[in-house]
Design an enzyme around this catalytic site. Structure first.
Site, PDB file in Angstrom:
ATOM      1  N   ASP A  16       0.850  -1.184   0.000  1.00  0.00           N
ATOM      2  CA  ASP A  16       0.000   0.000   0.000  1.00  0.00           C
ATOM      3  C   ASP A  16       0.889   1.238   0.000  1.00  0.00           C
ATOM      4  OD1 ASP A  16      -1.679   2.139   0.683  1.00  0.00           O
ATOM      5  OD2 ASP A  16      -2.716   1.028   2.263  1.00  0.00           O
ATOM      6  N   ILE A  17       0.837   2.026  -1.058  1.00  0.00           N
ATOM      7  CA  ILE A  17       1.703   3.200  -1.180  1.00  0.00           C
ATOM      8  C   ILE A  17       1.465   4.212  -0.067  1.00  0.00           C
ATOM      9  CG2 ILE A  17       0.206   4.578  -2.711  1.00  0.00           C
ATOM     10  CD1 ILE A  17       2.855   5.210  -4.314  1.00  0.00           C
ATOM     11  N   VAL A  39      -6.003   4.659  -6.228  1.00  0.00           N
ATOM     12  CA  VAL A  39      -4.906   5.183  -5.424  1.00  0.00           C
ATOM     13  C   VAL A  39      -5.141   6.652  -5.062  1.00  0.00           C
ATOM     14  CG1 VAL A  39      -3.368   5.886  -7.322  1.00  0.00           C
ATOM     15  CG2 VAL A  39      -2.395   5.122  -5.167  1.00  0.00           C
ATOM     16  N   ASP A  40      -5.777   7.402  -5.942  1.00  0.00           N
ATOM     17  CA  ASP A  40      -6.073   8.814  -5.686  1.00  0.00           C
ATOM     18  C   ASP A  40      -6.934   8.954  -4.430  1.00  0.00           C
ATOM     19  OD1 ASP A  40      -6.265  11.589  -6.070  1.00  0.00           O
ATOM     20  OD2 ASP A  40      -7.761  11.426  -7.652  1.00  0.00           O
ATOM     21  N   GLY A 129      -5.285   1.320 -13.678  1.00  0.00           N
ATOM     22  CA  GLY A 129      -6.571   0.970 -13.084  1.00  0.00           C
ATOM     23  C   GLY A 129      -7.703   1.352 -14.013  1.00  0.00           C
TER      24      GLY A 129
END
Length: 187
Positions: A16-17, A39-40, A129
């Site tokens: 997980d970034i 992710v955003d 994505g």
């Protein structure tokens, strides 16, 4: 997995970034900079309202962020100093300049990070994505762009403005693709 190029560590991380400690986390943003899915959304949720507040100021000043460009905000509660927001291309059929736009995401993100003195930067798998970019082709563009940036930001006397570039892969397929690309580098 890690590989060194001109004193810069290229790392492949599965995870997980939003939990990866670094100087600058790259956000695969949309042009509005107001958060979204994938992710955003995860970066905005984990980082808290300070990120959105700075994104709104950028929007007010310049009207958002164009595809391939990058802007920097605080990282809020993330384990980083900065978030570099970049807008990846929506993949159509590969003939609409998608590869060049994706390359610009990586180059402009690194340039923006270096400008704020970030020495460690982590990337998600941009555009793979909901934007539909094929993962293998996106990984090839990402690795080539990062290698180009390392050549640019490795100083003439051997000094470097970067210490680490990490590809933080959320899924097993992306991790495998990046590992294969870096493995091929050694051959």
């Amino acid at each position: 997995m890690e590989k060194r190029i001109k004193n810069v560590t290229l790392a492949i991380i599965r995870g997980d970034i939003t939990k990866y400690a670094t100087d600058a986390i790259v956000n695969a943003a949309n042009s509005s900079l107001l958060g979204g899915g994938g992710v955003d959304g995860a970066i905005h949720r984990a980082g808290g309202p300070a990120i959105l507040e700075e994104c709104r100021k950028i929007r007010d000043r310049q009207g958002g962020c164009d595809t391939g460009e990058a802007v920097v905000t605080t990282a809020g509660r993330l384990p980083a100093k900065f978030v570099v927001h970049t807008v990846g291309p929506v993949y159509q059929d590969g003939s609409k300049g998608e590869a060049e736009l994706l390359k610009r995401c990586y180059l402009n993100s690194i340039q923006a990070a270096v400008k704020v003195s970030a020495r460690r930067i982590s990337f998600p798998n941009i555009s793979t994505g909901i934007y539909g970019y094929p993962k293998k082709e996106a990984a090839e563009v990402a690795v080539a762009a990062v290698k180009e940036a390392i050549q640019t930001y490795a100083g003439h006397s051997g000094e470097t403005f970067l210490e680490e570039v990490a590809f933080v892969c959320y899924d097993e397929e992306n991790e495998r693709l990046y590992r294969q690309l870096l493995d091929q580098e050694g051959r």
